[in-house]
Design a protein around this motif. Structure first.
Motif, short mmCIF file in Angstrom:
data_model
loop_
_atom_site.label_atom_id
_atom_site.label_comp_id
_atom_site.label_asym_id
_atom_site.label_seq_id
_atom_site.Cartn_x
_atom_site.Cartn_y
_atom_site.Cartn_z
N LEU A 6 0.83 -1.21 0.00
CA LEU A 6 0.00 0.00 0.00
C LEU A 6 0.86 1.26 0.00
CD1 LEU A 6 -2.93 0.79 -0.05
CD2 LEU A 6 -3.01 0.59 2.43
N LEU A 7 1.93 1.23 0.77
CA LEU A 7 2.84 2.37 0.83
C LEU A 7 3.44 2.65 -0.56
CD1 LEU A 7 4.19 4.45 2.70
CD2 LEU A 7 5.95 2.76 3.19
N THR A 8 3.80 1.60 -1.25
CA THR A 8 4.36 1.75 -2.60
C THR A 8 3.29 2.25 -3.57
OG1 THR A 8 5.90 -0.04 -2.17
CG2 THR A 8 5.55 0.53 -4.47
N GLU A 9 2.11 1.67 -3.47
CA GLU A 9 1.01 2.07 -4.36
C GLU A 9 0.67 3.56 -4.21
OE1 GLU A 9 -2.27 -0.78 -4.35
OE2 GLU A 9 -3.63 0.92 -4.59
N ILE A 10 0.57 3.99 -2.97
CA ILE A 10 0.23 5.40 -2.70
C ILE A 10 1.32 6.33 -3.26
CG2 ILE A 10 -0.03 7.12 -0.86
CD1 ILE A 10 -1.43 4.88 0.78
N GLN A 11 2.57 5.92 -3.11
CA GLN A 11 3.65 6.77 -3.61
C GLN A 11 3.63 6.85 -5.14
OE1 GLN A 11 7.54 6.83 -1.60
NE2 GLN A 11 6.75 5.19 -0.32
N HIS A 12 3.27 5.75 -5.80
CA HIS A 12 3.17 5.81 -7.25
C HIS A 12 1.99 6.67 -7.68
CE1 HIS A 12 6.36 3.29 -8.87
NE2 HIS A 12 6.29 2.64 -7.70
#
Ligand code: NI
Length: 141
Positions: free
Chosen positions: A75-81
């Motif tokens: 989720l952290l990666t998804e939000i950053q993208h």
């Protein structure tokens, strides 16, 4: 540097004594620099606080989390993208066997950067996350 402007202010004695105590604690060498900093703080805060602010700002989101939580990482990666246009860079540090520290340097409209900070803070499993709000520096002297 901008031209200096001098002005006098009236202030209750108790208040200036408290302020002088404050500036000693904060290591200021004189009142002027302490007052200039307070004014700058208020101006930066105004840029961030205005509801739906379009002001261009800069900041850092500092988060601590347990990297064993795989859903959190995804989720952290998804939000950053999703918000890549608001992210200048990020740095990761492995604090110990379980905990990670991530610093994300952010920029853009205050409302967008705030939203990004809120999304990260609200991810389940994030132990602590804080958005440090500062300025591009363009409007401050
Ligand atoms: Ni790590």
């Amino acid at each position: 540097m901008s031209e200096l402007y001098r002005f006098g202010i009236s202030i209750p004695k108790d208040l200036i004594e408290s302020f002088d105590q404050y500036i000693r604690e904060k290591q200021y060498t004189n009142r002027s620099e302490a007052i200039r900093d307070l004014i700058r703080e208020k101006l930066v805060k105004r840029d961030w606080d205005e509801l739906g602010s379009d002001k261009e700002v800069v900041g850092a989101i500092v988060s601590v989390y347990d990297h064993h939580k795989r859903e959190l990482l995804a989720l952290l990666t998804e939000i950053q993208h999703e918000h890549y246009q608001n992210i200048i860079s990020s740095q990761h540090a492995h604090l110990d066997h379980d905990n990670c520290l991530e610093v994300i340097i952010v920029k853009g409209k205050a409302k967008d950067v705030r939203l990004l900070g809120d999304k990260i803070k609200s991810i389940k499993g994030i132990k602590h996350s804080q958005l440090t709000m500062t300025t591009t520096g363009k409007d401050l002297v």
